[in-house]
Design a protein around this motif. Structure first.
Motif, mmCIF file in Angstrom:
data_model
loop_
_atom_site.group_PDB
_atom_site.id
_atom_site.type_symbol
_atom_site.label_atom_id
_atom_site.label_comp_id
_atom_site.label_asym_id
_atom_site.label_seq_id
_atom_site.Cartn_x
_atom_site.Cartn_y
_atom_site.Cartn_z
ATOM 1 N N LYS A 1 0.874 -1.174 0.000
ATOM 2 C CA LYS A 1 0.000 0.000 0.000
ATOM 3 C C LYS A 1 0.910 1.222 0.000
ATOM 4 C CE LYS A 1 -3.739 2.285 2.465
ATOM 5 N NZ LYS A 1 -4.524 2.337 3.687
ATOM 6 N N TYR A 2 0.576 2.186 -0.879
ATOM 7 C CA TYR A 2 1.402 3.379 -1.049
ATOM 8 C C TYR A 2 0.691 4.615 -0.542
ATOM 9 C CZ TYR A 2 4.099 0.330 -4.086
ATOM 10 O OH TYR A 2 4.841 -0.706 -4.572
ATOM 11 N N LYS A 3 1.489 5.604 -0.170
ATOM 12 C CA LYS A 3 0.964 6.919 0.205
ATOM 13 C C LYS A 3 0.750 7.722 -1.077
ATOM 14 C CE LYS A 3 3.661 6.872 4.448
ATOM 15 N NZ LYS A 3 4.759 7.510 5.175
ATOM 16 N N LYS A 4 0.055 8.853 -0.947
ATOM 17 C CA LYS A 4 -0.214 9.691 -2.131
ATOM 18 C C LYS A 4 1.060 10.150 -2.828
ATOM 19 C CE LYS A 4 -4.732 11.465 -0.878
ATOM 20 N NZ LYS A 4 -5.544 12.626 -0.575
ATOM 21 N N ASP A 5 2.138 10.344 -2.059
ATOM 22 C CA ASP A 5 3.385 10.809 -2.666
ATOM 23 C C ASP A 5 4.176 9.683 -3.335
ATOM 24 O OD1 ASP A 5 4.564 9.380 -0.581
ATOM 25 O OD2 ASP A 5 5.422 11.145 0.407
ATOM 26 N N GLY A 6 3.637 8.456 -3.308
ATOM 27 C CA GLY A 6 4.281 7.317 -3.950
ATOM 28 C C GLY A 6 5.184 6.512 -3.041
ATOM 29 N N SER A 7 5.414 6.999 -1.838
ATOM 30 C CA SER A 7 6.259 6.248 -0.913
ATOM 31 C C SER A 7 5.476 5.074 -0.318
ATOM 32 C CB SER A 7 6.785 7.160 0.196
ATOM 33 O OG SER A 7 5.721 7.665 0.979
ATOM 34 N N LEU A 8 6.207 4.080 0.097
ATOM 35 C CA LEU A 8 5.611 2.867 0.640
ATOM 36 C C LEU A 8 5.008 3.133 2.014
ATOM 37 C CD1 LEU A 8 5.277 -0.086 -0.160
ATOM 38 C CD2 LEU A 8 7.445 -0.556 0.979
ATOM 39 N N ASP A 9 3.779 2.666 2.215
ATOM 40 C CA ASP A 9 3.074 2.846 3.487
ATOM 41 C C ASP A 9 3.086 1.554 4.297
ATOM 42 O OD1 ASP A 9 1.348 4.318 5.334
ATOM 43 O OD2 ASP A 9 -0.270 3.029 4.602
ATOM 44 N N THR A 10 2.608 0.468 3.689
ATOM 45 C CA THR A 10 2.453 -0.806 4.394
ATOM 46 C C THR A 10 2.783 -1.950 3.446
ATOM 47 O OG1 THR A 10 0.648 0.169 5.685
ATOM 48 C CG2 THR A 10 0.817 -2.216 5.717
ATOM 49 N N VAL A 11 3.408 -3.006 3.990
ATOM 50 C CA VAL A 11 3.703 -4.212 3.217
ATOM 51 C C VAL A 11 3.176 -5.411 4.000
ATOM 52 C CG1 VAL A 11 5.496 -5.695 2.242
ATOM 53 C CG2 VAL A 11 5.788 -3.216 2.212
ATOM 54 N N ILE A 12 2.461 -6.285 3.306
ATOM 55 C CA ILE A 12 1.988 -7.533 3.897
ATOM 56 C C ILE A 12 2.583 -8.676 3.085
ATOM 57 C CG2 ILE A 12 -0.011 -8.977 4.432
ATOM 58 C CD1 ILE A 12 -1.683 -6.369 4.541
ATOM 59 N N VAL A 13 3.264 -9.587 3.766
ATOM 60 C CA VAL A 13 3.834 -10.761 3.123
ATOM 61 C C VAL A 13 3.127 -11.975 3.717
ATOM 62 C CG1 VAL A 13 5.926 -12.120 2.738
ATOM 63 C CG2 VAL A 13 6.054 -9.618 2.795
ATOM 64 N N ALA A 14 2.569 -12.823 2.842
ATOM 65 C CA ALA A 14 1.813 -13.990 3.304
ATOM 66 C C ALA A 14 2.002 -15.149 2.338
ATOM 67 C CB ALA A 14 0.325 -13.644 3.401
ATOM 68 N N ARG A 15 1.836 -16.343 2.848
ATOM 69 C CA ARG A 15 1.899 -17.533 1.991
ATOM 70 C C ARG A 15 0.674 -17.614 1.093
ATOM 71 N NH1 ARG A 15 3.684 -22.154 6.220
ATOM 72 N NH2 ARG A 15 5.706 -21.263 6.763
ATOM 73 N N HIS A 16 -0.493 -17.382 1.699
ATOM 74 C CA HIS A 16 -1.753 -17.501 0.970
ATOM 75 C C HIS A 16 -2.702 -16.400 1.417
ATOM 76 C CE1 HIS A 16 -0.247 -21.692 1.223
ATOM 77 N NE2 HIS A 16 -0.564 -21.686 -0.056
ATOM 78 N N CYS A 17 -3.529 -15.925 0.486
ATOM 79 C CA CYS A 17 -4.556 -14.965 0.884
ATOM 80 C C CYS A 17 -5.656 -14.898 -0.169
ATOM 81 C CB CYS A 17 -3.980 -13.576 1.142
ATOM 82 S SG CYS A 17 -3.652 -12.588 -0.310
ATOM 83 N N VAL A 18 -6.727 -14.259 0.225
ATOM 84 C CA VAL A 18 -7.785 -13.900 -0.699
ATOM 85 C C VAL A 18 -8.034 -12.416 -0.488
ATOM 86 C CG1 VAL A 18 -9.732 -14.437 0.843
ATOM 87 C CG2 VAL A 18 -10.044 -14.525 -1.632
ATOM 88 N N VAL A 19 -8.252 -11.710 -1.589
ATOM 89 C CA VAL A 19 -8.510 -10.274 -1.516
ATOM 90 C C VAL A 19 -9.821 -9.983 -2.218
ATOM 91 C CG1 VAL A 19 -7.705 -7.979 -2.194
ATOM 92 C CG2 VAL A 19 -6.067 -9.698 -1.435
ATOM 93 N N ASP A 20 -10.666 -9.216 -1.558
ATOM 94 C CA ASP A 20 -11.909 -8.735 -2.145
ATOM 95 C C ASP A 20 -11.585 -7.404 -2.800
ATOM 96 O OD1 ASP A 20 -14.351 -7.359 -2.569
ATOM 97 O OD2 ASP A 20 -15.333 -8.578 -1.037
ATOM 98 N N ARG A 21 -11.628 -7.368 -4.130
ATOM 99 C CA ARG A 21 -11.240 -6.154 -4.854
ATOM 100 C C ARG A 21 -12.259 -5.035 -4.698
ATOM 101 N NH1 ARG A 21 -9.519 -7.130 -10.645
ATOM 102 N NH2 ARG A 21 -8.442 -5.169 -10.308
ATOM 103 N N VAL A 22 -13.491 -5.369 -4.335
ATOM 104 C CA VAL A 22 -14.516 -4.335 -4.119
ATOM 105 C C VAL A 22 -14.355 -3.723 -2.729
ATOM 106 C CG1 VAL A 22 -16.988 -3.887 -3.968
ATOM 107 C CG2 VAL A 22 -16.114 -5.416 -5.739
ATOM 108 N N ALA A 23 -14.267 -4.582 -1.707
ATOM 109 C CA ALA A 23 -14.119 -4.100 -0.327
ATOM 110 C C ALA A 23 -12.702 -3.620 -0.039
ATOM 111 C CB ALA A 23 -14.494 -5.208 0.655
ATOM 112 N N LYS A 24 -11.753 -4.003 -0.899
ATOM 113 C CA LYS A 24 -10.347 -3.659 -0.722
ATOM 114 C C LYS A 24 -9.837 -4.156 0.631
ATOM 115 C CE LYS A 24 -10.972 0.090 -3.907
ATOM 116 N NZ LYS A 24 -11.999 -0.608 -4.587
ATOM 117 N N ALA A 25 -10.212 -5.401 0.914
ATOM 118 C CA ALA A 25 -9.847 -6.054 2.173
ATOM 119 C C ALA A 25 -9.470 -7.490 1.860
ATOM 120 C CB ALA A 25 -11.026 -6.006 3.145
ATOM 121 N N GLY A 26 -8.778 -8.119 2.801
ATOM 122 C CA GLY A 26 -8.360 -9.485 2.542
ATOM 123 C C GLY A 26 -8.174 -10.315 3.790
#
Length: 170
Positions: free
Chosen positions: A96-121
């Motif tokens: 996830k990036y900030k408006k200025d393009g810098s990195l905000d958050t990184v999540i590293v996982a073996r497996h996941c599911v992401v809901d592209r509408v809710a923008k959650a996983g």
């Protein structure tokens, strides 16, 4: 005396503005738990319906109004479930990036599911979340970009050199 009353009234108003609202917090927590459970179940459903996941996939999840990337997933393997608006992924790095393009958050996982509408996983199993100088490790992790929220359900460990106590109001 009038000045003293004015100061006391201002303090009372300021204190009330920052009061903890337990009912709102409980409602928010319950809604988050429902969403986490929905995505956990969605993960299981995706597993049952995996066919031939694509390899070395980049999936944009969210953009800023100007079109620049706000959040994106890189995965060793991924499969879209278009009807459900879901992406199942393996070997995942979500950024996830900030408006200025810098990195905000990184999540590293073996497996996941992401809901592209809710923008959650939901990250099944072990995951690591890095936000600034704070690292959160654990298993079975729910995350929401719009809420700026992460919840670890098992074996949570926090390591931070930048933790600010103050809380977030619902």
């Amino acid at each position: 005396m009038k000045m003293m009353l004015a100061i006391l009234a201002a303090l009372a108003a300021a204190t009330g503005a920052f009061a903890f609202e337990a009912d709102a917090w409980h409602q928010k927590r319950d809604a988050i738990l429902l969403e986490a459970n929905r995505l956990k179940n969605a993960y299981q459903a995706c597993l049952k319906n995996l066919e031939t996941p694509a390899e070395d996939v980049v999936v944009p999840i969210e953009t800023f109004p100007d079109g620049s990337v706000k959040s994106i997933i890189h995965a060793n393997k991924a499969q879209y479930f278009l009807k459900e608006g879901l992406v199942w992924a393996e070997g995942v790095t979500a950024r996830k990036y900030k408006k200025d393009g810098s990195l905000d958050t990184v999540i590293v996982a073996r497996h996941c599911v992401v809901d592209r509408v809710a923008k959650a996983g939901w990250a099944e199993g072990r995951a690591r979340v890095t936000h600034g100088k704070t690292v959160l490790d654990g298993e079975d992790v729910y995350f929401s970009s719009p809420e700026g929220y992460v919840k670890v359900f098992k074996s949570a460990k926090v390591d931070s050199t930048d933790l600010k106590l103050g809380g977030v109001r619902p």
